[in-house]
Design a protein around this motif. Structure first.
Motif, mmCIF file in Angstrom:
data_model
loop_
_atom_site.group_PDB
_atom_site.id
_atom_site.type_symbol
_atom_site.label_atom_id
_atom_site.label_comp_id
_atom_site.label_asym_id
_atom_site.label_seq_id
_atom_site.Cartn_x
_atom_site.Cartn_y
_atom_site.Cartn_z
ATOM 1 N N TYR A 260 0.715 -0.964 0.088
ATOM 2 C CA TYR A 260 -0.780 0.014 0.382
ATOM 3 C C TYR A 260 0.730 1.430 -0.207
ATOM 4 C CZ TYR A 260 -3.454 -3.712 1.558
ATOM 5 O OH TYR A 260 -4.468 -4.384 1.301
ATOM 6 N N ASP A 261 2.132 1.415 0.557
ATOM 7 C CA ASP A 261 2.735 2.869 0.934
ATOM 8 C C ASP A 261 4.125 2.386 1.108
ATOM 9 O OD1 ASP A 261 2.984 5.285 0.535
ATOM 10 O OD2 ASP A 261 2.298 5.771 2.833
ATOM 11 N N VAL A 262 5.007 2.795 1.231
ATOM 12 C CA VAL A 262 6.499 2.779 1.622
ATOM 13 C C VAL A 262 6.951 3.692 1.725
ATOM 14 C CG1 VAL A 262 8.984 2.144 0.722
ATOM 15 C CG2 VAL A 262 6.362 0.869 0.097
ATOM 16 N N ALA A 263 7.460 4.370 2.841
ATOM 17 C CA ALA A 263 8.226 6.175 3.056
ATOM 18 C C ALA A 263 9.426 5.824 3.476
ATOM 19 C CB ALA A 263 7.030 6.700 4.284
ATOM 20 N N TRP A 264 10.344 6.666 3.132
ATOM 21 C CA TRP A 264 11.699 6.427 3.526
ATOM 22 C C TRP A 264 12.333 7.157 4.275
ATOM 23 C CZ3 TRP A 264 16.215 4.328 2.827
ATOM 24 C CH2 TRP A 264 16.682 3.675 0.595
ATOM 25 N N PHE A 271 12.951 2.822 6.122
ATOM 26 C CA PHE A 271 12.701 3.035 5.476
ATOM 27 C C PHE A 271 11.232 1.759 5.964
ATOM 28 C CE2 PHE A 271 14.867 -0.355 3.838
ATOM 29 C CZ PHE A 271 13.646 -1.520 2.675
ATOM 30 N N CYS A 272 10.519 2.550 5.904
ATOM 31 C CA CYS A 272 8.917 1.863 6.257
ATOM 32 C C CYS A 272 7.849 0.916 5.183
ATOM 33 C CB CYS A 272 8.121 2.787 7.027
ATOM 34 S SG CYS A 272 6.386 1.477 7.890
ATOM 35 N N ALA A 273 7.100 0.218 5.073
ATOM 36 C CA ALA A 273 6.325 -0.508 4.242
ATOM 37 C C ALA A 273 5.165 -1.062 4.681
ATOM 38 C CB ALA A 273 6.973 -1.743 3.422
ATOM 39 N N VAL A 274 4.161 -0.227 4.229
ATOM 40 C CA VAL A 274 2.859 -1.593 5.113
ATOM 41 C C VAL A 274 2.094 -2.106 3.860
ATOM 42 C CG1 VAL A 274 0.752 -0.131 5.410
ATOM 43 C CG2 VAL A 274 2.783 1.244 5.815
ATOM 44 N N TYR A 275 2.148 -3.330 4.146
ATOM 45 C CA TYR A 275 1.540 -3.770 2.700
ATOM 46 C C TYR A 275 0.714 -6.103 3.824
ATOM 47 C CZ TYR A 275 5.384 -6.329 5.730
ATOM 48 O OH TYR A 275 5.733 -7.078 7.069
ATOM 49 N N PRO A 279 -6.065 -7.332 7.954
ATOM 50 C CA PRO A 279 -5.293 -5.826 8.238
ATOM 51 C C PRO A 279 -3.762 -6.455 7.753
ATOM 52 C CG PRO A 279 -5.691 -8.034 10.166
ATOM 53 C CD PRO A 279 -6.525 -8.720 8.875
ATOM 54 N N ALA A 280 -3.686 -5.210 8.035
ATOM 55 C CA ALA A 280 -1.528 -5.348 7.004
ATOM 56 C C ALA A 280 -0.805 -5.324 7.881
ATOM 57 C CB ALA A 280 -2.092 -3.501 6.136
ATOM 58 N N LYS A 281 -0.054 -5.166 7.259
ATOM 59 C CA LYS A 281 1.847 -5.452 8.372
ATOM 60 C C LYS A 281 2.099 -3.921 7.697
ATOM 61 C CE LYS A 281 4.267 -9.011 9.131
ATOM 62 N NZ LYS A 281 3.426 -9.193 10.863
ATOM 63 N N ALA A 282 3.048 -4.090 8.718
ATOM 64 C CA ALA A 282 3.628 -2.564 8.853
ATOM 65 C C ALA A 282 4.713 -2.841 9.468
ATOM 66 C CB ALA A 282 3.367 -1.843 9.161
ATOM 67 N N THR A 283 6.171 -2.677 8.874
ATOM 68 C CA THR A 283 7.447 -3.051 9.399
ATOM 69 C C THR A 283 8.430 -2.126 8.752
ATOM 70 O OG1 THR A 283 7.229 -5.303 8.711
ATOM 71 C CG2 THR A 283 9.239 -5.227 9.212
ATOM 72 N N VAL A 284 9.564 -1.737 9.639
ATOM 73 C CA VAL A 284 11.102 -1.012 9.492
ATOM 74 C C VAL A 284 11.753 -1.855 8.824
ATOM 75 C CG1 VAL A 284 12.114 0.806 10.126
ATOM 76 C CG2 VAL A 284 9.157 1.162 10.887
ATOM 77 N N PHE A 285 12.321 -1.207 7.916
ATOM 78 C CA PHE A 285 13.590 -2.125 7.600
ATOM 79 C C PHE A 285 14.950 -1.545 7.279
ATOM 80 C CE2 PHE A 285 10.058 -4.198 5.335
ATOM 81 C CZ PHE A 285 10.550 -5.403 5.486
ATOM 82 N N ASN A 286 16.055 -2.083 7.766
ATOM 83 C CA ASN A 286 17.599 -1.241 7.439
ATOM 84 C C ASN A 286 17.724 -1.427 5.895
ATOM 85 O OD1 ASN A 286 18.524 -3.319 7.308
ATOM 86 N ND2 ASN A 286 19.416 -3.800 9.266
ATOM 87 N N ALA A 303 1.787 5.228 5.249
ATOM 88 C CA ALA A 303 3.220 5.663 6.418
ATOM 89 C C ALA A 303 3.432 6.975 6.264
ATOM 90 C CB ALA A 303 4.194 4.336 6.462
ATOM 91 N N TYR A 304 3.607 7.688 7.369
ATOM 92 C CA TYR A 304 4.272 9.242 6.998
ATOM 93 C C TYR A 304 5.129 9.566 8.467
ATOM 94 C CZ TYR A 304 -0.799 9.434 4.550
ATOM 95 O OH TYR A 304 -1.737 8.821 4.565
ATOM 96 N N TYR A 305 6.406 9.799 7.897
ATOM 97 C CA TYR A 305 7.111 10.287 8.979
ATOM 98 C C TYR A 305 7.225 11.594 8.866
ATOM 99 C CZ TYR A 305 10.161 6.254 8.960
ATOM 100 O OH TYR A 305 10.068 4.790 9.539
ATOM 101 N N SER A 306 7.897 11.625 9.962
ATOM 102 C CA SER A 306 7.841 14.128 10.570
ATOM 103 C C SER A 306 9.071 13.967 9.330
ATOM 104 C CB SER A 306 8.305 13.475 11.993
ATOM 105 O OG SER A 306 8.965 13.189 12.479
ATOM 106 N N PRO A 307 9.005 15.525 9.907
ATOM 107 C CA PRO A 307 10.007 16.149 8.533
ATOM 108 C C PRO A 307 11.564 15.170 9.628
ATOM 109 C CG PRO A 307 7.961 17.390 9.138
ATOM 110 C CD PRO A 307 8.213 16.303 9.641
ATOM 111 N N GLN A 308 11.209 15.441 11.642
ATOM 112 C CA GLN A 308 12.935 15.042 11.416
ATOM 113 C C GLN A 308 13.215 13.688 11.834
ATOM 114 O OE1 GLN A 308 9.656 17.551 13.082
ATOM 115 N NE2 GLN A 308 10.832 19.594 12.446
ATOM 116 N N GLY A 309 11.878 12.871 11.522
ATOM 117 C CA GLY A 309 11.712 11.167 11.295
ATOM 118 C C GLY A 309 12.171 10.500 12.608
ATOM 119 N N HIS A 310 11.628 11.741 14.177
ATOM 120 C CA HIS A 310 11.324 10.812 15.037
ATOM 121 C C HIS A 310 9.737 10.919 15.353
ATOM 122 C CE1 HIS A 310 9.718 14.629 15.651
ATOM 123 N NE2 HIS A 310 9.515 14.871 16.622
#
Length: 559
Positions: A260-264, A271-275, A279-286, A303-310
């Motif tokens: 559904y979505d991928v975000a750096w 990066f985070c993937a929603v797939y 119910p969908a999974k979401a995982t952060v990868f290195n 998936a939406y990271y804040s501009p600072q990434g925190h």
């Protein structure tokens, strides 16, 4: 234009335009300039000085965009041909914002990818023309400085950040040849060895290419229009990682279904993937494409990271009910779970603390309006327009990077919502539920003890160890109690025992094997439900389910 938190009053820097035909608005990248078309003119104002800079006579403009350093305003009007079939007039204009003069006009028939792409310092500007990429230098649009010509370049993306600029290009496959994405460093386009990296794949009708902020890698979502297995309405997607150093990999997603979505992350190393089917999974990868943290399953498609990434927001918009999960990425704490029903739009405020959700036409024509939220889940401001009116677009005023430093989110994790290992009892028998919900878990290897979530393998080993220990203790207890004493009922046993044990290793082995067979049958049934054609022996396995369940029940009752 409305002032941001906490006042939400109408801005004095911009005089409200109440015309009936305001169809396009745009801020400059640094937020100092604002342009809009009101159906008569395209106007450009300086927000900080509250003054009108230019007014262009382009009444039919539907798209606007500023170049990164505010030197050029690009405008696009729908392309039209004359009644006798002769070519129409150029409909893409590039205006010099210092002089107000038109630098160049082009014919750009399609609205998709209408705008030229600039490098952040404006030294390069590029357009896709008849399946080749044309490059201009220093905003001189009268001379094509370079061309990138491959078989049929369908799409391209320039890297962000400082020079040297890199270019990612996509060429769709044809006549049995695979599609491919290649990375180049401008202006080295000559010869087959000039590419920095190359990734080819067969399953691709279209791709989405995402550079990370440091321009070290690209994520490629390759999609087919139709899933030939019939399992998905969305077609089929695969996620590829391509590094500027030449490395590439397919990102292995542990659940099948749409991406559904991928975000750096703004830090460029995760990066985070929603797939996966809902119910969908979401995982952060290195950057090695290894999972770092798994958010479990839930009703989400973005998936939406804040501009600072925190902070990371996982959300379910569109055909989902608007549930949001706000996560502190530094500690993987769940901060809040607000619900923004019927939302069609989400954006972070540049401060990394506030968010806006909006319901806009034409996606939804009723209940239009917007809400401003704090990341702790509170609604700070809500505006809904009257029933006969529509909201078409909502956007924050941008700010340059570094204006808003990262601020720690002072909010405790929600009670009962902290990441935790799955309850041990949940694996005892085949589940009768439609979906197996998975809780969040940390995928990083844990060195020490503590109450942090552990990986699946470590958890499995822990369960085995506890089961053996419990079996030994029970066998000892039986020996001490003697024949006269009755064993306590199963419910009174400690809930740390992951499965029922008999003290008889042979009987335990039989029960374990039966459960293994039943689990395999569950998986076969899920595959059949997803539309997969099963083999004859697999169908026969499913038919044995009732007999296996009866056998398991008899063995457990005899315990």
């Amino acid at each position: 234009m409305v002032n941001g938190p906490p006042s939400f009053t109408e801005s004095t820097a911009f005089q409200r335009d109440s015309g009936k035909n305001c169809k396009a608005v745009a801020f400059s990248k640094d937020g100092s300039l604002f342009a809009w078309c009101n159906g008569q003119k395209v106007n450009v104002v300086n927000i900080t000085r509250a003054e009108l800079l230019h007014s262009f006579d382009l009444p039919k403009t539907v798209c606007l965009e500023f170049s990164p350093k505010n030197n050029v305003l690009a405008t696009w009007q729908a392309y039209t041909t004359a009644k006798d079939g002769t070519a129409g007039v150029p409909n893409l204009q590039l205006h010099d914002l210092r002089t107000g003069k038109c630098l160049k006009s082009f014919i750009q028939k399609k609205m998709q990818n209408w705008c030229p792409c600039w490098a952040d310092d404006e030294s390069i500007c590029a357009r896709n023309v008849n399946n080749e990429v044309h490059f201009f230098e220093n905003n001189n649009f009268n001379t094509i400085a370079n061309k990138l010509h491959l078989q049929k370049v369908s799409d391209f993306v320039l890297s962000p950040g400082a020079q040297p600029t890199k270019v990612a290009v996509y060429v769709p496959g044809s006549k049995g040849a695979p599609s491919f994405v290649r990375l180049y460093q401008y202006p080295n386009f000559g010869g087959p060895q000039s590419a920095l990296a190359n990734k080819s794949f067969f399953k691709a009708d279209k791709v989405t290419m995402l550079w990370n902020k440091k321009a070290t890698a690209v994520l490629v979502v390759a999609s087919t229009e139709v899933d030939k297995s019939g399992a998905s309405y969305y077609g089929e997607q695969t996620l590829h990682y391509v590094a500027a150093s030449g490395e590439s990999a397919v990102v292995q997603l542990p659940k099948s279904g749409p991406i559904y979505d991928v975000a750096w992350s703004p830090n460029s190393v995760e990066f985070c993937a929603v797939y996966g089917f809902m119910p969908a999974k979401a995982t952060v990868f290195n950057l090695k494409c290894d999972p770092v943290f798994d958010f479990g399953t839930g009703p989400r498609n973005a998936a939406y990271y804040s501009p600072q990434g925190h902070v990371l927001v996982l959300a379910g918009f569109g055909n989902l009910r608007g549930q949001m999960e706000v996560w502190d990425v530094r500690s993987y704490r769940l901060l809040s779970k607000p619900v923004a029903a019927d939302s069609t739009y989400f954006a972070w405020c540049p401060d990394g603390e506030h968010m806006v959700t909006a319901t806009c036409a034409p996606r939804l024509r009723v209940g239009n309006g917007y809400k401003v939220w704090h990341c702790t889940g509170r609604v700070l401001h809500a505006h809904e327009v009257p029933g006969e009116q529509e909201v078409w677009q909502v956007c924050w005023q941008p700010f340059p990077d570094g204006v808003f430093p990262e601020r720690a989110v002072r909010c405790p994790a929600l009670p009962g919502e902290a990441p935790r290992a799955p309850p041990l009892a949940s694996r005892v028998c085949p589940s009768a539920r439609l979906h197996e919900d998975e809780p969040p878990q940390n995928m990083k290897p844990q060195l020490g003890g503590g109450d942090k979530p552990v990986s699946k393998t470590a958890l499995k080993n822990q369960r085995k160890h506890e089961a053996k220990k419990a079996a030994k203790q029970e066998a000892k207890a039986d020996a001490h109690q003697g024949p006269a004493q009755v064993k306590p009922p199963q419910s009174a046993q400690q809930n740390t025992v992951p499965a029922m044990t008999t003290g008889d290793p042979e009987l335990d082995k039989k029960i374990k094997n039966l459960k293994k067979k039943l689990k395999a049958i569950e998986q076969l049934k899920e595959q059949a439900a997803a539309g997969k054609q099963l083999e004859k022996n697999q169908v026969e396995k499913i038919q044995k389910e009732a007999a296996l369940l009866k056998e398991l029940e008899d063995l457990e009752l005899g315990v």
